[in-house]
Design an enzyme around this catalytic site. Structure first.
Site, PDB file in Angstrom:
ATOM      1  N   LYS A 118       2.539  -5.884  -2.185  1.00 21.46           N
ATOM      2  CA  LYS A 118       2.320  -4.759  -1.176  1.00 21.46           C
ATOM      3  C   LYS A 118       1.033  -5.175  -0.307  1.00 21.46           C
ATOM      4  O   LYS A 118       0.895  -5.033   0.889  1.00 21.46           O
ATOM      5  CB  LYS A 118       1.996  -3.525  -1.937  1.00 21.46           C
ATOM      6  CG  LYS A 118       1.852  -2.144  -1.335  1.00 21.46           C
ATOM      7  CD  LYS A 118       1.224  -1.083  -1.883  1.00 21.46           C
ATOM      8  CE  LYS A 118       2.116  -0.749  -3.264  1.00 21.46           C
ATOM      9  NZ  LYS A 118       1.673   0.617  -3.782  1.00 21.46           N
ATOM     10  N   LYS A 130      -4.497  -3.232 -10.886  1.00 22.29           N
ATOM     11  CA  LYS A 130      -4.417  -1.817 -11.151  1.00 22.29           C
ATOM     12  C   LYS A 130      -4.979  -1.368 -12.619  1.00 22.29           C
ATOM     13  O   LYS A 130      -5.205  -2.337 -13.342  1.00 22.29           O
ATOM     14  CB  LYS A 130      -2.748  -1.620 -11.304  1.00 22.29           C
ATOM     15  CG  LYS A 130      -2.314  -0.274 -10.851  1.00 22.29           C
ATOM     16  CD  LYS A 130      -2.120   0.009  -9.555  1.00 22.29           C
ATOM     17  CE  LYS A 130      -1.704   1.494  -8.942  1.00 22.29           C
ATOM     18  NZ  LYS A 130      -1.212   1.732  -7.824  1.00 22.29           N
ATOM     19  N   ASP A 170      -4.880   6.891  -7.675  1.00 18.16           N
ATOM     20  CA  ASP A 170      -3.374   6.926  -7.823  1.00 18.16           C
ATOM     21  C   ASP A 170      -3.116   8.317  -8.637  1.00 18.16           C
ATOM     22  O   ASP A 170      -3.923   9.275  -8.744  1.00 18.16           O
ATOM     23  CB  ASP A 170      -2.865   5.720  -8.876  1.00 18.16           C
ATOM     24  CG  ASP A 170      -1.350   5.467  -8.698  1.00 18.16           C
ATOM     25  OD1 ASP A 170      -0.960   4.613  -7.911  1.00 18.16           O
ATOM     26  OD2 ASP A 170      -0.781   5.616  -9.556  1.00 18.16           O
ATOM     27  N   THR A 214      -0.990   7.276   2.501  1.00 19.29           N
ATOM     28  CA  THR A 214       0.046   6.908   1.852  1.00 19.29           C
ATOM     29  C   THR A 214       1.112   7.557   2.431  1.00 19.29           C
ATOM     30  O   THR A 214       2.113   7.168   2.871  1.00 19.29           O
ATOM     31  CB  THR A 214      -0.120   6.859   0.243  1.00 19.29           C
ATOM     32  OG1 THR A 214      -1.268   6.478   0.030  1.00 19.29           O
ATOM     33  CG2 THR A 214       0.917   6.166  -0.336  1.00 19.29           C
ATOM     34  N   SER A 381      -7.363   1.851   2.605  1.00 18.92           N
ATOM     35  CA  SER A 381      -8.420   1.507   1.720  1.00 18.92           C
ATOM     36  C   SER A 381      -9.248   0.226   2.299  1.00 18.92           C
ATOM     37  O   SER A 381     -10.251  -0.005   1.993  1.00 18.92           O
ATOM     38  CB  SER A 381      -8.006   1.139   0.104  1.00 18.92           C
ATOM     39  OG  SER A 381      -7.765   2.490  -0.417  1.00 18.92           O
TER      40      SER A 381
END
Ligand code: GLU
Length: 449
Positions: A118, A130, A170, A214, A381
């Site tokens: 991504k 992550k 998230d 997003t 971001s």
């Protein structure tokens, strides 16, 4: 094992299964990418020689730590914290942190793995990572959330930094949590280092549009897929699952682009409002009051709340799953197609099961997988990092324009790559191949590291 994996790639996948037992979401995410890569090794034999696929499937570093904290009753609680620093070929590790009781290493690795491709697709200099915790923010007081975040950062701070690893939000991590995390990082390190986290507040280094990014980006991506089909959002009935940050701003942009969202949800049930979801009310319930979506019908008596219902039963032309992984199975996908759905844009990460993906691809509808469609969040971001590095802040219009261009480029790149590899219109192949090649080339250049 998967019948769709090329025989050259198959042993690599088997090795991933053997080396990472029980991590089913990670297996699913790896399988989906590896299914696209057979033809890439034919065009680029150097990737096989350098064992790029094997290396990309193994995180560069995985950190698991204890997060002890004291609840409001004075009881000691213990959670588990994670940061998987997956790949830094293109830039510092970049990706969010998820606070949810379902979080374990397999979830963090699936998310981190997807993040590599991504982030590559954004065209910006960011690697993939992550993190998160099995902490459940639901029902916790403000001060419990603060104490948890402070304890989490008390370990995490030694692993991150603006040139090393840059976490963000998230599921379960929004502006409030980023504030507590940033405060603790600043306190421990004695550094006001804006670039260490993204999703910051607007008064202290955050970027305009990051909150919306997003969702807006996912709607822009669907808009591009529709344009290719000489179509648009205009007059379309849409379903957007979830009612968190991604869902809310997906619905907002759908409205701005001329569509109408008639249903959204949370983990308890869904709301159906045929007049169109009242977004101000959803924002009030979710962003300010932090309550369940069921209270929507307290003031909007004409709308229906269906507890435990399946949101995908409602006929729509555009569906944008924006809640969580594996929320659309094969049956749901078949139902969507049967009811006339022509486009899917994934705001969530891996919201469709492999059976569901197969249904969408075979039906030939426009299917935008998460690693392409929801890349607008992490892309913005990276724009926040740019502003921090130059100690600047951009206007809303300029930043949104950059986001729109990035989403258009991602769409074009995926579309053209799918074509080049003989699967026109298949954005799954397009995204996997385009993202992979970018990272693979950098890894070859760096030698065996
Ligand atoms: N968690 C988001 C994602 O899945 C955003 C990550 C970020 O902004 O670093 O891409």
């Amino acid at each position: 094992m998967s019948p769709n994996i090329d025989e050259k790639v198959e042993p690599i996948f088997k090795e991933v299964l053997d080396r990472n037992p029980g991590e089913i979401e990670f297996h699913q995410a790896v399988r989906e990418v590896l299914e696209s890569l057979g033809p890439v090794l034919v065009k680029h034999p150097e990737f096989a020689d350098h064992k790029i696929i094997e290396r990309i499937c193994e995180p560069e570093r995985q950190i698991i730590f204890r997060v002890p904290w004291v609840d409001d009753n004075g009881i000691v609680q213990i959670n588990r914290g994670f940061r998987v620093e997956f790949n830094s070929a293109l830039g510092p590790y970049k990706g969010g942190m998820r606070f949810h009781p379902s979080v374990y290493l397999g979830i963090v690795k699936f998310l981190g793995f997807e993040q590599i491709f991504k982030n590559a697709l954004t065209g910006l200099p960011i690697g993939g990572g992550k993190g998160g915790s099995d902490f459940d923010p639901k029902g916790k007081s403000e001060s419990e959330v603060m104490r948890f975040c402070q304890s989490f950062m008390t370990e995490l701070y030694r692993h991150i930094g603006e040139h090393t690893d840059v976490p963000a939000g998230d599921i379960g991590v929004g502006g409030r949590e980023i504030g507590y995390l940033f405060g603790q990082y600043k306190r421990i390190t004695n550094r006001w280092e804006a670039g260490v986290l993204t999703g910051k507040g607007l008064d202290w280094g955050g970027s305009l549009v990051r909150t919306e990014a997003t969702g807006y980006g996912a709607a822009f991506f669907v808009d591009e897929m529709l344009k290719v089909r000489k179509d648009s959002f205009d007059g379309k009935t849409c379903i957007v699952s979830g009612s968190g940050n991604v869902s809310i701003y997906t619905m907002e942009k759908i409205t701005q682009l001329g569509g109408k969202t008639v249903a959204c949800s949370d983990s308890n049930g869904y709301i159906y409002d045929e007049k169109g979801i009242d977004l101000d009310l959803v924002k009030q319930i979710k962003e300010i009051e932090r309550r369940r979506i069921s209270v929507y019908t307290d003031t909007h008596k004409h709308a229906k709340y269906i507890a435990k219902g399946n949101i995908w039963e409602i006929p729509c032309q555009v569906a944008m799953p924006s809640a969580t992984q594996n929320e659309i199975n094969g049956k749901d996908a078949a139902l969507l197609v049967k009811n006339g759905c022509i486009a899917i844009g994934e705001g969530a990460n891996m919201p469709t099961t492999p059976e569901g993906v197969k249904v969408f691809l075979e039906a030939g509808i426009a299917y935008g997988p998460g690693k392409a469609a929801n890349a607008g969040g992490v892309a913005t971001s990276a724009l926040e990092m740019q502003q921090n590095a130059s100690r600047d802040s951009w206007t809303f219009e300029y930043t949104e324009d950059r986001l729109r261009q990035i989403m258009q480029n991602i769409h074009k790149n995926c579309y053209e790559t799918a074509d080049e590899y003989g699967t026109p219109g298949n954005y799954v192949n397009g995204a996997n191949i385009a993202g992979f090649i970018k990272v693979a080339k950098a890894m070859v250049a760096f030698g065996v590291i």
